[in-house]
Design a protein around this motif. Structure first.
Motif, PDB file in Angstrom:
ATOM      1  N   MET A  39     -29.818  25.471  20.951  1.00 48.82           N
ATOM      2  CA  MET A  39     -30.265  24.496  19.952  1.00 48.82           C
ATOM      3  C   MET A  39     -29.070  23.868  19.247  1.00 48.82           C
ATOM      4  O   MET A  39     -29.000  22.654  19.082  1.00 48.82           O
ATOM      5  N   VAL A  77     -26.046  35.728  16.588  1.00 50.06           N
ATOM      6  CA  VAL A  77     -27.028  36.822  16.529  1.00 50.06           C
ATOM      7  C   VAL A  77     -26.858  37.800  17.683  1.00 50.06           C
ATOM      8  O   VAL A  77     -27.788  38.482  18.058  1.00 50.06           O
ATOM      9  N   ILE A  91     -30.950  31.134  22.550  1.00 49.49           N
ATOM     10  CA  ILE A  91     -31.859  30.095  22.045  1.00 49.49           C
ATOM     11  C   ILE A  91     -31.182  29.353  20.904  1.00 49.49           C
ATOM     12  O   ILE A  91     -31.139  28.112  20.879  1.00 49.49           O
ATOM     13  N   VAL A  92     -30.609  30.139  19.983  1.00 49.76           N
ATOM     14  CA  VAL A  92     -29.923  29.528  18.847  1.00 49.76           C
ATOM     15  C   VAL A  92     -28.729  28.704  19.339  1.00 49.76           C
ATOM     16  O   VAL A  92     -28.517  27.554  18.928  1.00 49.76           O
ATOM     17  N   VAL A 107     -36.198  36.806  15.947  1.00 50.16           N
ATOM     18  CA  VAL A 107     -36.668  35.610  16.653  1.00 50.16           C
ATOM     19  C   VAL A 107     -37.420  34.716  15.694  1.00 50.16           C
ATOM     20  O   VAL A 107     -37.090  33.550  15.525  1.00 50.16           O
ATOM     21  N   ARG A 146     -28.831  41.189   4.564  1.00 48.79           N
ATOM     22  CA  ARG A 146     -29.703  40.265   5.257  1.00 48.79           C
ATOM     23  C   ARG A 146     -30.122  39.196   4.244  1.00 48.79           C
ATOM     24  O   ARG A 146     -30.489  39.539   3.110  1.00 48.79           O
ATOM     25  N   LEU A 154     -29.183  46.398  12.948  1.00 50.29           N
ATOM     26  CA  LEU A 154     -29.198  45.176  12.136  1.00 50.29           C
ATOM     27  C   LEU A 154     -28.151  45.327  11.065  1.00 50.29           C
ATOM     28  O   LEU A 154     -27.895  46.417  10.568  1.00 50.29           O
ATOM     29  N   THR A 207     -32.580  36.103  21.162  1.00 52.86           N
ATOM     30  CA  THR A 207     -32.505  34.899  20.327  1.00 52.86           C
ATOM     31  C   THR A 207     -31.172  34.180  20.445  1.00 52.86           C
ATOM     32  O   THR A 207     -31.119  32.964  20.266  1.00 52.86           O
ATOM     33  N   MET A 209     -31.783  48.549  18.483  1.00 56.72           N
ATOM     34  CA  MET A 209     -30.810  47.525  18.115  1.00 56.72           C
ATOM     35  C   MET A 209     -30.474  47.631  16.635  1.00 56.72           C
ATOM     36  O   MET A 209     -31.353  47.799  15.806  1.00 56.72           O
ATOM     37  N   VAL A 252     -34.405  27.109  12.371  1.00 56.40           N
ATOM     38  CA  VAL A 252     -34.030  25.969  13.208  1.00 56.40           C
ATOM     39  C   VAL A 252     -35.091  24.874  13.137  1.00 56.40           C
ATOM     40  O   VAL A 252     -34.771  23.688  13.077  1.00 56.40           O
ATOM     41  N   MET A 286     -37.641  44.867  16.039  1.00 56.20           N
ATOM     42  CA  MET A 286     -36.636  44.171  15.258  1.00 56.20           C
ATOM     43  C   MET A 286     -36.284  42.835  15.884  1.00 56.20           C
ATOM     44  O   MET A 286     -36.186  41.823  15.203  1.00 56.20           O
ATOM     45  N   LEU A 307     -35.224  33.147  12.840  1.00 56.55           N
ATOM     46  CA  LEU A 307     -34.310  32.078  13.245  1.00 56.55           C
ATOM     47  C   LEU A 307     -35.040  30.835  13.705  1.00 56.55           C
ATOM     48  O   LEU A 307     -34.624  29.719  13.420  1.00 56.55           O
TER      49      LEU A 307
END
Lengths: 342, 386
Positions: free
Chosen positions: A276, A312, A272-273, B6, A7, A3, A269, A1, B13, B1, B9
């Motif tokens: 939320m 993300v 999940i983000v 995870v 950052r 990135l 993620t 993956m 949060v 990564m 973030l």
């Protein structure tokens, strides 16, 4: 993956100490009920948990497999009603109703998958949209069975060895379920199944020529996602203790899709983000009343325009396929030059 | 990564959530001499029209009470509004928020029965009054000692309309067309039961779904019966469409409907097809009663529109709550509940309120008829000439 090279310093800092941070996060999550000591915040957290499960499961369909389901709330509702009816009519305990809800929702998912997944992806979107509406109408209409618009009240809370679940126990249950689902999705992503799905998503024809059973994998992914949604529905029914068709309307499906699209498709993620953000948004910005919807829309558009993959995500629902640079119209007019798969 | 992201973030949060939680704590700690009342209503979403009416009426009632010197020797009211968006799950979160906030003494709302039913276990467990202006679900008020409904159940309105149909309109064979939701099912059931007990006959019952716009098929089916009356259970917009299509089909029949038809829009949308339509309502905006006049005139001058029935019951809910707090002599949640339960013949703008032991209101109704394009009292003008 891949990135992004830029950052935030904060993230770098956290990454360097990820193990202590992960432990700290785990401790915080477990201690949460004792930190906040507020039933409202506990309920918000539990709602976020349900949303995370729903969004993560939909991500298997949208993000991993590149399919599009507009009826996720229907499977969620089927799970909720299965569990609620078993508990109120037959006195079946939550611990049996829970797996039953997943199985029933999964069976419906398999059925829908068999009917449409041989066709192009867009037909799944149509069918699931229709299925969502059919489910709602059946719930409303089949009054002898589902009590129609009256809904099902008095669903018992889960019990364990004669002890009724409290708010805190519900929170820990959803925390456990969330952890299990996230771990499960993570394992799928890095398994043979996950690789196959990503191959199908990126180029179906290439995947097929490599010997991947496209139809089989698609059905498997769709069934898994629907099963998880059904499990979430079962928890929801026993948590809210009242279910009615109002909770499983098309709007709810779109809300789950928005969670996935906003947070990021194809990543673990992302949903999940997204879950939320969407769950906490009305709570945090409640004081804005009607303007909340405007801000909500603005945030969504900003994310889609600036980061089509979601906050993300690795691949966006709203992103053009990377392989082709033809315009949208050309794609629509000349599907066969695109391998006939998109 | 992926793992790293995870972690990053989730920490982010969690930090945001912690800040939010801290803010909540501060708010709960802020105390003043005011009495806080929560209002849970669909301010946005499909039912926002009703939610906004709730909000306007409750604010107006609070301003009037505060201007008149407040309650309990000069203490003022303050309203905390929460938006359910018409979503039951949002309603339950609000219920938990309001009950957790110890400064709040009672809640008005929600609007929809499904939201009221979903949040009932929370009010029951936490011990706070949930006074819904409009929830009419048969199991709502009886489901918890903390739940009260003041709209008047269909168990009251149905028999009243049945007598209206049988004794005043002289109908004997009635066809029923109802909206298929909890309200519609209950309404049709209680009307039909009472009408048959009076000696009438229900020749056919059919239903439609919220959102349907074409009623010709079901109306054709109902018109083939020998019905001398049509009882419709619907809101004003559907009611207007049903009557327009009934007129187009040439089915000349006496129409009677539930109080939910009572809205000026029924006449605006239905034109002369609704002439002679009868309904019974607890709230009549042109009522000469001074209490009603005060409410309607001030509502009009504030917001430039005539209040609907739904807004009127929300006004009553706030006034009733103020009355109960005054009678309880304290702002203790349990004391308010007990005082509220003892309410007898409370003078309200939308029909006086007396609670049954379950917590449902027994209401007084008025017979209305559309006469020369406006709502009039049936007892004064009778049916228009056809």
């Amino acid at each position: 993956m891949k990135l992004k090279s830029i950052r935030p310093a904060f993230v770098s800092f956290v990454l360097r100490y990820r193990v202590p941070f992960a432990i700290l996060l785990g401790v915080l999550l477990v201690a949460y009920p004792w930190i906040v000591r507020n039933p409202y915040l506990l309920r918000v957290a539990t709602n976020v948990g349900i949303a995370i499960i729903l969004a993560s499961s939909l991500n298997i369909i949208i993000g991993f497999s590149g399919l599009f389901s507009l009826g996720h709330a229907a499977f969620y509702g089927i799970g909720a009603y299965t569990s609620a009816l078993l508990a109120t009519r037959l006195g079946v305990p939550f611990w049996l109703g829970f797996p039953a809800a997943g199985i029933v929702a999964g069976l419906f998912g398999t059925f829908i998958g068999f009917a449409t997944l041989r066709l192009r992806a867009v037909f799944l979107a149509f069918t699931t949209l229709g299925f969502g509406e059919i489910t709602r109408i059946v719930i409303l209409n089949w009054r002898d069975f589902t009590r129609g618009p009256l809904g099902i009240a008095g669903i018992p809370v889960p019990r364990l060895f004669g002890w009724s679940f409290t708010r805190e126990a519900n929170y820990y249950l959803i925390l456990l379920l969330c952890a299990a689902v996230i771990l499960f999705v993570y394992r799928i992503y890095h398994s043979r199944l996950g690789r196959a799905l990503i191959a199908i998503r990126e180029d179906e024809t290439a995947a097929r020529s490599m010997g991947i059973n496209v139809f089989g994998y698609k059905i498997l992914a769709f069934t898994i996602a629907c099963t998880i949604a059904g499990l979430a529905g079962s928890f929801f029914a026993h948590f809210q203790r009242y279910v009615s068709a109002d909770s499983f309307v098309a709007d709810e499906s779109f809300r789950i899709i928005t969670m996935v699209a906003l947070g990021g498709t194809g990543s673990i993620t992302g949903p999940i983000v997204g879950a939320m953000i969407l769950e906490l948004f009305p709570e945090v910005f409640g004081f804005l009343a009607g303007y909340r919807q405007v801000i909500y829309g603005a945030v969504l558009i900003t994310v889609i325009v600036l980061k089509p993959g979601g906050i993300v995500g690795v691949k966006g629902v709203f992103e053009k396929p990377r392989a082709t640079r033809r315009s949208w119209i050309a794609q629509a007019l000349l599907p066969r030059f695109n391998g006939g798969t998109r | 990564m992926a793992k790293r992201i995870v972690v990053g973030l989730l920490v982010l949060v969690a930090a945001a959530g912690g800040a939010f939680a801290a803010g909540q704590g501060e708010r709960a700690a802020a105390t003043d001499g005011d009495i806080h009342i929560a209002l849970s209503a669909p301010i946005t979403g499909d039912w926002s029209e009703y939610g906004i009416g709730f909000d306007r009426s409750a604010r107006m009632a609070i301003d009037q009470i505060n201007a008149d010197g407040g309650v309990l020797g000069g203490r003022k009211f303050r309203l905390s509004v929460g938006d359910t968006e018409g979503n039951p799950q949002m309603g339950t979160t609000l219920a938990q928020r309001f009950t957790a906030d110890r400064t709040i003494v009672a809640q008005i709302g929600p609007f929809a029965s499904s939201t009221a039913m979903a949040s009932q276990p929370i009010f029951d467990a936490e011990g706070m009054v949930q006074l819904s202006p409009t929830a009419s679900h048969a199991d709502f008020a009886g489901g918890s000692r903390w739940s009260f409904g003041i709209v008047g159940t269909q168990a009251g309105e149905g028999p009243f309309n049945a007598r209206f149909a049988y004794e005043h309109l002289g109908l004997r064979r009635v066809a029923v067309l109802h909206l298929n939701n909890d309200f519609g099912i209950d309404s049709a059931y209680y009307f039909s039961k009472a009408f048959e007990e009076l000696g009438g006959e229900i020749v056919e019952t059919d239903f439609y779904f919220d959102g349907e716009r074409d009623f010709t098929a079901v109306l054709t089916k109902l018109s083939r019966t020998n019905a001398d009356g049509l009882y419709i259970v619907s809101f004003y917009n559907d009611g207007a469409a049903i009557n327009l299509q009934r007129q187009r089909l040439g089915w000349d029949v006496q129409v009677l409907g539930t109080g939910s038809l009572y809205n000026e829009q029924l006449i605006a949308l239905g034109g002369d097809s609704v002439e002679g339509v009868c309904t019974a309502t607890v709230f009549y905006a042109d009522d000469p009663d001074p209490r009603v006049r005060r409410y309607v005139e001030e509502f009009r001058s504030r917001y430039g529109v005539t209040p609907s029935f739904h807004a009127a019951v929300a006004y009553d809910a706030m006034m009733l709550l103020a009355d109960a707090i005054e009678r309880a002599g304290s702002t203790d949640r349990a004391a308010i509940r007990d005082a509220l339960a003892e309410t007898v013949d409370f003078e309200a703008v939308a029909g006086n309120v007396t609670f049954t032991p379950e917590g449902d209101a027994v209401k007084s109704y008025r017979r209305l008829v559309i006469y020369n394009g406006e709502f009039r009292l049936f007892d004064e003008v009778g049916l228009p000439r056809r």
